[in-house]
Design an enzyme around this catalytic site. Structure first.
Site, PDB file in Angstrom:
ATOM      1  CE  LYS A  50      -3.481  -2.814   2.189  1.00 16.97           C
ATOM      2  NZ  LYS A  50      -3.987  -3.392   3.444  1.00 16.97           N
ATOM      3  CD  GLN A  94      -2.808  -4.972   6.854  1.00 20.93           C
ATOM      4  OE1 GLN A  94      -2.792  -3.982   6.122  1.00 20.93           O
ATOM      5  NE2 GLN A  94      -3.322  -6.126   6.477  1.00 20.93           N
ATOM      6  CG  ASP A 117      -9.093  -0.407   4.657  1.00 18.70           C
ATOM      7  OD1 ASP A 117      -9.192  -0.706   3.456  1.00 18.70           O
ATOM      8  OD2 ASP A 117      -8.689  -1.202   5.525  1.00 18.70           O
TER       9      ASP A 117
END
Length: 275
Positions: A50, A94, A117
Protein backbone atom coordinates in the site's frame (compact mmCIF):
# COMPACT_ATOMS: atom_id res chain seq x y z
CA UNK A 1 -17.35 -20.51 -24.15
CA UNK A 2 -14.17 -18.80 -23.02
CA UNK A 3 -14.53 -16.70 -19.88
CA UNK A 4 -13.79 -13.00 -19.83
CA UNK A 5 -10.84 -12.57 -17.47
CA UNK A 6 -11.46 -9.71 -15.04
CA UNK A 7 -7.88 -8.48 -14.91
CA UNK A 8 -7.53 -6.36 -11.79
CA UNK A 9 -3.77 -6.01 -12.11
CA UNK A 10 -3.96 -4.30 -15.50
CA UNK A 11 -6.92 -2.13 -14.52
CA UNK A 12 -5.19 -0.99 -11.33
CA UNK A 13 -2.16 0.14 -13.34
CA UNK A 14 -4.39 2.07 -15.73
CA UNK A 15 -6.22 3.75 -12.87
CA UNK A 16 -2.96 4.69 -11.16
CA UNK A 17 -2.07 6.88 -14.14
CA UNK A 18 -5.36 8.76 -13.77
CA UNK A 19 -4.93 9.04 -10.00
CA UNK A 20 -1.44 10.50 -10.46
CA UNK A 21 -2.83 13.22 -12.72
CA UNK A 22 -5.35 14.17 -10.03
CA UNK A 23 -2.68 14.16 -7.30
CA UNK A 24 -0.51 16.47 -9.38
CA UNK A 25 -3.29 19.06 -9.40
CA UNK A 26 -3.39 19.33 -5.60
CA UNK A 27 -1.32 21.94 -3.79
CA UNK A 28 -0.68 19.65 -0.84
CA UNK A 29 0.35 16.04 -1.32
CA UNK A 30 -2.22 13.63 0.21
CA UNK A 31 -0.85 11.40 2.97
CA UNK A 32 -2.08 7.91 3.87
CA UNK A 33 -1.15 6.81 7.40
CA UNK A 34 -0.77 3.06 7.90
CA UNK A 35 -0.77 1.43 11.34
CA UNK A 36 0.76 -2.01 11.80
CA UNK A 37 0.59 -3.63 15.23
CA UNK A 38 3.08 -6.46 15.72
CA UNK A 39 5.51 -8.08 13.31
CA UNK A 40 3.39 -10.47 11.26
CA UNK A 41 5.30 -10.85 7.96
CA UNK A 42 2.18 -11.10 5.79
CA UNK A 43 0.66 -7.97 7.31
CA UNK A 44 3.96 -6.12 6.91
CA UNK A 45 4.03 -7.12 3.23
CA UNK A 46 0.46 -5.89 2.68
CA UNK A 47 1.24 -2.56 4.33
CA UNK A 48 4.37 -2.12 2.20
CA UNK A 49 2.35 -2.82 -0.97
CA UNK A 50 0.00 0.00 0.00
CA UNK A 51 2.90 2.34 0.75
CA UNK A 52 4.44 1.50 -2.64
CA UNK A 53 1.13 2.27 -4.38
CA UNK A 54 1.06 5.68 -2.71
CA UNK A 55 4.50 6.40 -4.09
CA UNK A 56 3.53 5.39 -7.62
CA UNK A 57 0.73 7.99 -7.76
CA UNK A 58 2.72 10.73 -6.03
CA UNK A 59 0.99 10.49 -2.66
CA UNK A 60 2.77 10.56 0.67
CA UNK A 61 2.65 7.81 3.25
CA UNK A 62 3.33 7.61 6.95
CA UNK A 63 4.03 4.19 8.44
CA UNK A 64 3.33 3.68 12.14
CA UNK A 65 4.55 0.39 13.59
CA UNK A 66 3.55 -0.55 17.13
CA UNK A 67 4.79 -3.48 19.24
CA UNK A 68 2.88 -6.76 19.59
CA UNK A 69 2.15 -5.87 23.24
CA UNK A 70 0.27 -2.66 22.35
CA UNK A 71 -2.96 -2.19 24.32
CA UNK A 72 -6.31 -0.97 23.04
CA UNK A 73 -5.77 2.32 24.85
CA UNK A 74 -2.36 2.85 23.27
CA UNK A 75 -3.68 2.12 19.79
CA UNK A 76 -6.64 4.43 20.34
CA UNK A 77 -4.21 7.20 21.33
CA UNK A 78 -2.26 6.70 18.10
CA UNK A 79 -5.45 6.84 16.04
CA UNK A 80 -6.50 10.02 17.82
CA UNK A 81 -3.19 11.68 16.95
CA UNK A 82 -3.65 10.78 13.28
CA UNK A 83 -7.28 11.96 13.31
CA UNK A 84 -6.05 15.36 14.50
CA UNK A 85 -3.12 15.61 12.10
CA UNK A 86 -4.16 17.91 9.22
CA UNK A 87 -1.56 16.40 6.89
CA UNK A 88 -3.10 12.92 7.12
CA UNK A 89 -6.00 12.39 4.69
CA UNK A 90 -6.56 8.69 5.26
CA UNK A 91 -5.92 6.13 8.00
CA UNK A 92 -5.45 2.40 7.51
CA UNK A 93 -5.32 0.05 10.50
CA UNK A 94 -3.96 -3.25 9.18
CA UNK A 95 -6.18 -6.23 10.00
CA UNK A 96 -5.82 -8.37 12.07
CA UNK A 97 -4.47 -6.84 15.27
CA UNK A 98 -3.21 -8.86 18.25
CA UNK A 99 -5.86 -10.63 20.32
CA UNK A 100 -5.64 -8.32 23.35
CA UNK A 101 -6.80 -5.34 21.28
CA UNK A 102 -10.46 -4.45 20.77
CA UNK A 103 -10.24 -4.18 16.99
CA UNK A 104 -13.80 -2.93 16.50
CA UNK A 105 -13.32 -0.11 19.01
CA UNK A 106 -10.14 0.92 17.22
CA UNK A 107 -11.72 0.77 13.78
CA UNK A 108 -14.61 2.91 14.98
CA UNK A 109 -12.22 5.47 16.48
CA UNK A 110 -11.02 6.38 12.98
CA UNK A 111 -12.60 9.63 11.80
CA UNK A 112 -15.21 8.93 9.12
CA UNK A 113 -13.55 11.66 7.04
CA UNK A 114 -10.33 9.60 7.08
CA UNK A 115 -11.87 6.12 6.99
CA UNK A 116 -10.55 5.41 3.49
CA UNK A 117 -10.49 1.65 4.14
CA UNK A 118 -14.22 1.66 4.93
CA UNK A 119 -13.97 -0.11 8.29
CA UNK A 120 -16.06 2.04 10.64
CA UNK A 121 -19.56 1.14 11.76
CA UNK A 122 -20.76 4.62 10.80
CA UNK A 123 -19.22 4.37 7.35
CA UNK A 124 -20.78 0.97 6.75
CA UNK A 125 -24.19 2.25 7.81
CA UNK A 126 -24.00 5.27 5.53
CA UNK A 127 -22.83 3.14 2.61
CA UNK A 128 -25.57 0.57 3.16
CA UNK A 129 -28.18 3.35 3.20
CA UNK A 130 -26.85 4.76 -0.07
CA UNK A 131 -25.31 7.83 1.55
CA UNK A 132 -21.83 9.24 0.87
CA UNK A 133 -19.14 7.19 2.62
CA UNK A 134 -15.94 5.39 1.75
CA UNK A 135 -16.68 1.74 1.07
CA UNK A 136 -14.64 -1.16 2.40
CA UNK A 137 -11.68 -1.36 0.06
CA UNK A 138 -12.03 -4.91 -1.25
CA UNK A 139 -15.76 -4.72 -2.09
CA UNK A 140 -15.26 -1.22 -3.52
CA UNK A 141 -12.46 -2.54 -5.71
CA UNK A 142 -14.64 -5.42 -6.88
CA UNK A 143 -17.45 -3.05 -7.84
CA UNK A 144 -15.00 -0.92 -9.84
CA UNK A 145 -13.73 -4.05 -11.60
CA UNK A 146 -17.24 -5.24 -12.48
CA UNK A 147 -18.19 -1.80 -13.75
CA UNK A 148 -15.07 -1.51 -15.91
CA UNK A 149 -15.80 -4.78 -17.66
CA UNK A 150 -19.46 -3.95 -18.15
CA UNK A 151 -20.80 -6.79 -16.00
CA UNK A 152 -24.57 -6.38 -15.75
CA UNK A 153 -25.74 -6.37 -12.14
CA UNK A 154 -29.33 -5.11 -12.08
CA UNK A 155 -31.79 -7.95 -11.65
CA UNK A 156 -29.08 -10.60 -11.23
CA UNK A 157 -28.96 -13.07 -8.36
CA UNK A 158 -25.68 -12.64 -6.49
CA UNK A 159 -24.49 -15.09 -3.85
CA UNK A 160 -21.82 -13.75 -1.49
CA UNK A 161 -20.06 -16.48 0.48
CA UNK A 162 -18.68 -14.78 3.57
CA UNK A 163 -20.06 -12.44 6.22
CA UNK A 164 -17.09 -10.52 7.62
CA UNK A 165 -17.78 -6.88 8.50
CA UNK A 166 -15.10 -5.61 6.11
CA UNK A 167 -15.73 -7.92 3.15
CA UNK A 168 -18.80 -10.14 2.95
CA UNK A 169 -21.35 -7.82 4.55
CA UNK A 170 -20.33 -4.62 2.70
CA UNK A 171 -20.04 -6.63 -0.54
CA UNK A 172 -23.63 -7.75 -0.13
CA UNK A 173 -24.78 -4.19 0.60
CA UNK A 174 -23.00 -2.78 -2.46
CA UNK A 175 -24.51 -5.42 -4.74
CA UNK A 176 -27.94 -4.78 -3.25
CA UNK A 177 -27.50 -1.05 -3.91
CA UNK A 178 -26.65 -1.98 -7.51
CA UNK A 179 -30.05 -3.69 -7.80
CA UNK A 180 -28.90 -7.28 -7.45
CA UNK A 181 -30.95 -9.81 -5.53
CA UNK A 182 -28.47 -10.90 -2.88
CA UNK A 183 -28.06 -14.08 -0.85
CA UNK A 184 -25.40 -14.14 1.86
CA UNK A 185 -23.96 -17.56 2.70
CA UNK A 186 -21.06 -18.69 4.87
CA UNK A 187 -19.14 -21.76 6.00
CA UNK A 188 -22.10 -23.01 8.05
CA UNK A 189 -24.76 -22.63 5.37
CA UNK A 190 -26.44 -26.04 5.20
CA UNK A 191 -27.31 -26.02 1.48
CA UNK A 192 -24.29 -24.07 0.22
CA UNK A 193 -23.97 -26.01 -3.04
CA UNK A 194 -27.64 -25.46 -3.91
CA UNK A 195 -27.45 -21.74 -3.12
CA UNK A 196 -24.35 -21.26 -5.28
CA UNK A 197 -25.87 -23.31 -8.09
CA UNK A 198 -28.64 -20.70 -8.49
CA UNK A 199 -26.30 -17.71 -8.60
CA UNK A 200 -25.71 -15.49 -11.62
CA UNK A 201 -22.81 -13.90 -9.72
CA UNK A 202 -20.70 -15.77 -7.15
CA UNK A 203 -18.39 -13.87 -4.79
CA UNK A 204 -15.98 -15.96 -2.74
CA UNK A 205 -15.17 -14.01 0.43
CA UNK A 206 -15.06 -16.71 3.10
CA UNK A 207 -11.31 -17.01 3.67
CA UNK A 208 -11.05 -20.79 3.22
CA UNK A 209 -9.10 -22.27 0.31
CA UNK A 210 -11.34 -23.70 -2.41
CA UNK A 211 -14.34 -24.05 -0.10
CA UNK A 212 -16.51 -23.27 -3.13
CA UNK A 213 -16.32 -26.13 -5.61
CA UNK A 214 -16.28 -25.52 -9.35
CA UNK A 215 -19.00 -28.10 -9.92
CA UNK A 216 -21.46 -26.07 -7.83
CA UNK A 217 -21.28 -23.04 -10.16
CA UNK A 218 -23.67 -22.91 -13.07
CA UNK A 219 -22.62 -22.31 -16.66
CA UNK A 220 -22.52 -18.65 -17.65
CA UNK A 221 -22.08 -17.30 -14.11
CA UNK A 222 -19.74 -14.45 -13.16
CA UNK A 223 -17.15 -15.64 -10.64
CA UNK A 224 -15.32 -13.23 -8.31
CA UNK A 225 -12.74 -14.71 -5.95
CA UNK A 226 -11.63 -12.42 -3.11
CA UNK A 227 -9.57 -15.11 -1.40
CA UNK A 228 -5.84 -15.67 -1.50
CA UNK A 229 -4.05 -18.59 0.13
CA UNK A 230 -0.60 -20.22 -0.09
CA UNK A 231 0.06 -21.83 -3.44
CA UNK A 232 -1.99 -19.24 -5.31
CA UNK A 233 -5.31 -20.75 -4.26
CA UNK A 234 -8.48 -18.70 -3.88
CA UNK A 235 -11.75 -19.37 -2.08
CA UNK A 236 -13.15 -20.88 -5.30
CA UNK A 237 -11.91 -23.99 -7.07
CA UNK A 238 -11.10 -22.98 -10.65
CA UNK A 239 -10.77 -26.36 -12.39
CA UNK A 240 -12.68 -26.21 -15.68
CA UNK A 241 -14.43 -22.92 -14.90
CA UNK A 242 -12.78 -20.85 -17.62
CA UNK A 243 -14.56 -22.88 -20.31
CA UNK A 244 -17.99 -22.70 -18.60
CA UNK A 245 -18.50 -19.34 -16.92
CA UNK A 246 -18.93 -15.96 -18.58
CA UNK A 247 -16.33 -14.08 -16.51
CA UNK A 248 -13.94 -14.73 -13.64
CA UNK A 249 -11.16 -13.11 -11.65
CA UNK A 250 -7.69 -14.68 -11.65
CA UNK A 251 -5.90 -15.49 -8.39
CA UNK A 252 -3.61 -13.66 -8.01
CA UNK A 253 -4.07 -10.59 -10.17
CA UNK A 254 -7.81 -10.12 -9.89
CA UNK A 255 -9.29 -8.68 -6.70
CA UNK A 256 -6.07 -7.99 -4.77
CA UNK A 257 -4.70 -5.15 -6.90
CA UNK A 258 -8.14 -3.53 -6.97
CA UNK A 259 -8.30 -3.56 -3.17
CA UNK A 260 -5.15 -1.48 -2.96
CA UNK A 261 -6.32 0.72 -5.82
CA UNK A 262 -9.62 1.43 -4.05
CA UNK A 263 -7.74 2.40 -0.88
CA UNK A 264 -5.50 4.82 -2.76
CA UNK A 265 -8.40 6.23 -4.78
CA UNK A 266 -10.44 6.88 -1.65
CA UNK A 267 -7.49 8.55 0.08
CA UNK A 268 -7.23 10.90 -2.88
CA UNK A 269 -10.96 11.54 -2.75
CA UNK A 270 -10.64 12.40 0.95
CA UNK A 271 -7.85 14.85 0.11
CA UNK A 272 -9.96 16.47 -2.60
CA UNK A 273 -12.85 16.82 -0.15
CA UNK A 274 -10.50 18.45 2.38
CA UNK A 275 -9.24 20.84 -0.29
Amino acid sequence: MSALILDGKTLAKQREQMLKQRVDKLELKPVLATILVGDDPASATYVQMKVNACGRVGMGSRSVTLPETTSTEELLATISELNNDPQVCGILLQHPVPAQIDERACFDAISIRKDVDGVTTQGFGRMAMGEQAFGSATPAGIMTLLDHYGIELAGKHAVVVGRSPILGKPMAAMLLNANCTVTVCHSRTADLADQIGRADIVVGAVGKPELIRAAWIKDGAVVVDAGYHPGGLGDIEKDGLESRVSALTPVPGGVGPMTINALISQTLEAAELFA
